[in-house]
Motif scaffolding. Structure first.
Motif, PDB file in Angstrom:
ATOM      1  N   PRO A  48      37.966 -21.163  -9.855  1.00 37.18           N
ATOM      2  CA  PRO A  48      37.145 -20.055 -10.469  1.00 37.18           C
ATOM      3  C   PRO A  48      36.250 -20.403 -11.781  1.00 37.18           C
ATOM      4  N   ASP A  49      36.683 -21.680 -12.421  1.00 41.39           N
ATOM      5  CA  ASP A  49      35.988 -22.205 -13.346  1.00 41.39           C
ATOM      6  C   ASP A  49      34.685 -22.926 -13.043  1.00 41.39           C
ATOM      7  N   ARG A  50      34.811 -23.207 -11.753  1.00 45.67           N
ATOM      8  CA  ARG A  50      33.540 -23.959 -11.482  1.00 45.67           C
ATOM      9  C   ARG A  50      32.780 -23.382 -10.248  1.00 45.67           C
ATOM     10  N   LEU A  51      33.111 -22.440  -9.856  1.00 50.59           N
ATOM     11  CA  LEU A  51      32.321 -21.777  -8.610  1.00 50.59           C
ATOM     12  C   LEU A  51      32.270 -20.414  -8.569  1.00 50.59           C
ATOM     13  N   ARG A  52      31.374 -19.653  -8.177  1.00 47.81           N
ATOM     14  CA  ARG A  52      30.948 -18.223  -8.255  1.00 47.81           C
ATOM     15  C   ARG A  52      30.849 -17.909  -6.864  1.00 47.81           C
ATOM     16  N   PRO A  53      31.153 -16.636  -6.386  1.00 39.48           N
ATOM     17  CA  PRO A  53      31.017 -16.054  -4.991  1.00 39.48           C
ATOM     18  C   PRO A  53      29.501 -15.720  -4.803  1.00 39.48           C
ATOM     19  N   LEU A  54      29.340 -15.899  -3.707  1.00 39.63           N
ATOM     20  CA  LEU A  54      27.975 -15.411  -3.001  1.00 39.63           C
ATOM     21  C   LEU A  54      27.914 -13.986  -2.590  1.00 39.63           C
ATOM     22  N   LEU A  55      29.054 -13.646  -2.141  1.00 37.48           N
ATOM     23  CA  LEU A  55      28.837 -12.239  -1.759  1.00 37.48           C
ATOM     24  C   LEU A  55      28.453 -11.137  -2.737  1.00 37.48           C
ATOM     25  N   PRO A  56      28.645 -11.071  -4.014  1.00 39.09           N
ATOM     26  CA  PRO A  56      27.615 -10.184  -4.611  1.00 39.09           C
ATOM     27  C   PRO A  56      26.143 -10.431  -4.731  1.00 39.09           C
ATOM     28  N   CYS A  57      25.735 -11.560  -4.532  1.00 44.10           N
ATOM     29  CA  CYS A  57      24.405 -12.043  -4.367  1.00 44.10           C
ATOM     30  C   CYS A  57      23.931 -11.577  -3.146  1.00 44.10           C
ATOM     31  N   HIS A  58      24.652 -11.530  -2.052  1.00 49.74           N
ATOM     32  CA  HIS A  58      24.255 -11.040  -0.958  1.00 49.74           C
ATOM     33  C   HIS A  58      23.789  -9.519  -1.179  1.00 49.74           C
ATOM     34  N   ARG A  59      24.675  -9.154  -1.791  1.00 52.81           N
ATOM     35  CA  ARG A  59      24.492  -7.524  -1.714  1.00 52.81           C
ATOM     36  C   ARG A  59      23.502  -7.120  -2.686  1.00 52.81           C
ATOM     37  N   SER A  60      23.289  -7.963  -3.871  1.00 47.67           N
ATOM     38  CA  SER A  60      22.002  -7.800  -4.727  1.00 47.67           C
ATOM     39  C   SER A  60      20.618  -7.851  -3.664  1.00 47.67           C
ATOM     40  N   ALA A  61      20.838  -9.021  -2.723  1.00 49.64           N
ATOM     41  CA  ALA A  61      19.660  -9.204  -2.012  1.00 49.64           C
ATOM     42  C   ALA A  61      19.363  -8.236  -1.052  1.00 49.64           C
ATOM     43  N   PHE A  62      20.488  -7.598  -0.403  1.00 49.62           N
ATOM     44  CA  PHE A  62      20.235  -6.759   0.580  1.00 49.62           C
ATOM     45  C   PHE A  62      19.710  -5.346  -0.200  1.00 49.62           C
ATOM     46  N   THR A  63      20.313  -4.916  -1.193  1.00 50.62           N
ATOM     47  CA  THR A  63      19.650  -3.958  -2.049  1.00 50.62           C
ATOM     48  C   THR A  63      18.134  -3.969  -2.242  1.00 50.62           C
ATOM     49  N   ALA A  64      17.830  -5.397  -2.793  1.00 52.57           N
ATOM     50  CA  ALA A  64      16.547  -5.658  -3.028  1.00 52.57           C
ATOM     51  C   ALA A  64      15.583  -5.430  -1.684  1.00 52.57           C
ATOM     52  N   LEU A  65      15.911  -5.884  -0.626  1.00 45.69           N
ATOM     53  CA  LEU A  65      15.271  -5.884   0.618  1.00 45.69           C
ATOM     54  C   LEU A  65      15.113  -4.279   0.806  1.00 45.69           C
ATOM     55  N   GLU A  66      16.241  -3.254   0.673  1.00 44.00           N
ATOM     56  CA  GLU A  66      15.855  -2.038   0.869  1.00 44.00           C
ATOM     57  C   GLU A  66      14.858  -1.566  -0.040  1.00 44.00           C
ATOM     58  N   THR A  67      14.842  -2.044  -1.244  1.00 38.17           N
ATOM     59  CA  THR A  67      13.546  -1.305  -2.237  1.00 38.17           C
ATOM     60  C   THR A  67      12.271  -1.821  -1.531  1.00 38.17           C
TER      61      THR A  67
END
Length: 481
Positions: A429-448
């Motif tokens: 947890p101190d070295r990595l971050r999940p991509l899942l929320p970035c996927h959701r941000s990308a998806f909503t950006a695509l919607e817009t």
């Protein structure tokens, strides 16, 4: 690729050609609706009541289907009801991921005609399985996905389906026509199994659009493709080859296939050759690490190498090499695990892709990407991916899109400290971050982007927020910072 760990497949049988059934064409694509239209679509989706129209649903081209009225379409309910398989999505998402609920509707499971039998879900022992989910309250859209690695049709349920269903989308996914560690047995010639993945997603998209129209009395106003790893490759391929079926897509660390490289076979053998010397320490360890860096495995990712050596690198090289170059190891199927170069004939640690016969890159060329996308695409990829190193994958694909003159249709976000499989975040947890929320941000950006024409933030590296805790990183990923 997000493969399950496992043992080497048994002896190779005769390869089989997979026969596809006929697929009815879906209704013509409509323009993306305005917000008012989306509200109207949601009302239409609920006007007929819970699971209305169940009896009239027919998946075009399906050899078998089963339609059920389901109280909860997300994994909050489908695990208990038997409408998903947790083994399909095990190890793909962080343990702290919340599960939405309150999405009743219809689920259609089934399969298209096929001759291979690697998928055992439902006891069908039949490939080309699919799932279509139709929420009672519909927002007018359809999301389609292929699976990561060689997993089955429910593999995206936690990472993708739960969230898009809760937003009102209809959802459809395919097993891609072959599954498991011996997927390469499908087809009659090298490359057939992977080529079928593309055909199956096209097939499902057309069929799912028709089923949506049957349920809601009109075709989807927008159809979006998404997927991770091999599923991300499918998004790229679909937008290059069948842009007429989609309004756009989100590519989550898609696999890059190019006949001239880079591809898996231009960097994985280096990992197999040099990692043992690095792990052993001693006077050659520094040189081995430098060679791994030159092969594309990023500096700073060394803490991930032991896991990937144990679980992914060797297995992935052998089974995908078997798909495209079965002659390399003769009568042996998918090579010899963890061999040293020269220790046995056909050792994958000594594999030299540029030196292989012309038939090998020709097989890769059949399924290769070009960058010539025809609809908007957003790509996300972690900078600490050590299965598909970013410098040998999405960095290259972004250049391919630009060189093809399609940069205006593409946004690319390099996510600092993201890796290939989000479940690894729980261990580091101190070295990595999940991509899942970035996927959701990308998806909503695509919607817009599609709804308003306002383009997402410029392609960039998304920095890890200083001091952000695990909960924040799992729930937020602004693309403009």
């Amino acid at each position: 690729m997000a493969l399950f760990p496992g043992t080497a497949p048994p002896t190779r049988p005769t390869r089989r050609r997979t026969a596809l059934g006929a697929v009815a064409l879906a209704a013509a694509a409509a323009l993306l609706p305005s917000p008012a239209d989306v509200d109207a679509a949601a009302a239409l989706g609920s006007a007929d009541g819970h699971c209305a129209g169940l009896a009239r649903l027919r998946v075009p081209g399906a050899a078998h289907q089963q339609a059920d009225c389901v109280a909860e379409l997300t994994t909050a309910g489908t695990v208990a009801s038997g409408h998903t398989d947790p083994a399909d999505w095990a190890g793909l998402t962080p343990k702290g991921l919340t599960v939405p609920s309150g999405v009743p509707g219809i689920q259609v499971d089934g399969y298209f005609p096929d001759t291979s039998t690697t998928n055992t879900n439902h006891g069908w022992n039949h490939d080309a399985q699919f799932v279509v989910r139709l929420p009672d309250r519909w927002n007018g859209g359809l999301v389609v996905a292929g699976t990561p690695g060689n997993r089955e049709q429910y593999a995206n349920d936690r990472a993708v389906a739960d969230w898009v269903l809760a937003r009102g989308y209809a959802y459809a996914a395919t097993d891609k026509g072959n599954t498991g560690l011996a997927f390469h047995r499908d087809g009659s010639r090298p490359g057939d199994a992977v080529a079928e993945w593309n055909t199956r997603l096209t097939q499902l998209t057309r069929a799912a659009r028709t089923v949506v129209a049957q349920r809601y009395h009109r075709p989807p106003a927008r159809t979006l493709a998404t997927g991770m790893s091999n599923g991300g490759y499918l998004v790229r391929w679909q937008l290059e080859n069948h842009p007429e079926l989609y309004d756009g897509g989100v590519d989550w660390e898609g696999t890059l296939w190019r006949a001239e490289g880079p591809n898996l076979f231009t960097f994985l053998p280096s990992a197999l050759r040099h990692y043992p010397a690095y792990a052993a320490g001693g006077p050659t360890a520094g040189q081995a690490r430098a060679r791994l860096h030159r092969a594309g495995f990023p500096a700073g990712s060394e803490f991930l190498w032991p896991f990937h050596h144990q679980v992914y690198w060797d297995l992935t090289q052998r089974i995908y090499r078997e798909e495209f170059d079965p002659a390399f190891d003769g009568a042996v199927e998918a090579g010899t695990p963890y061999c040293a170069p020269g220790s046995v004939p056909g050792c994958d640690a000594g594999y030299d892709y540029p030196a292989r016969p012309a038939e090998v890159p020709a097989a890769v060329e059949r399924i290769a990407l070009t960058g010539r996308i025809g609809k908007p695409l957003i790509t996300i990829h972690g900078t600490l991916d050590v299965l598909l190193p970013i410098g040998r994958d999405s960095d290259v694909y972004a250049r391919m899109v630009r060189d093809a003159g399609r940069a205006g249709l593409h946004r690319y976000y390099r996510v600092e400290d993201g890796t290939h499989t989000d479940a690894l975040v729980d261990g580091f947890p101190d070295r990595l971050r999940p991509l899942l929320p970035c996927h959701r941000s990308a998806f909503t950006a695509l919607e817009t982007w599609l709804a308003t024409g306002n383009r997402p933030p410029a392609s960039r590296t998304v920095a890890r927020p200083a001091g952000a805790d695990a909960a924040t990183l799992l729930s937020s990923c602004p693309l403009d910072g």
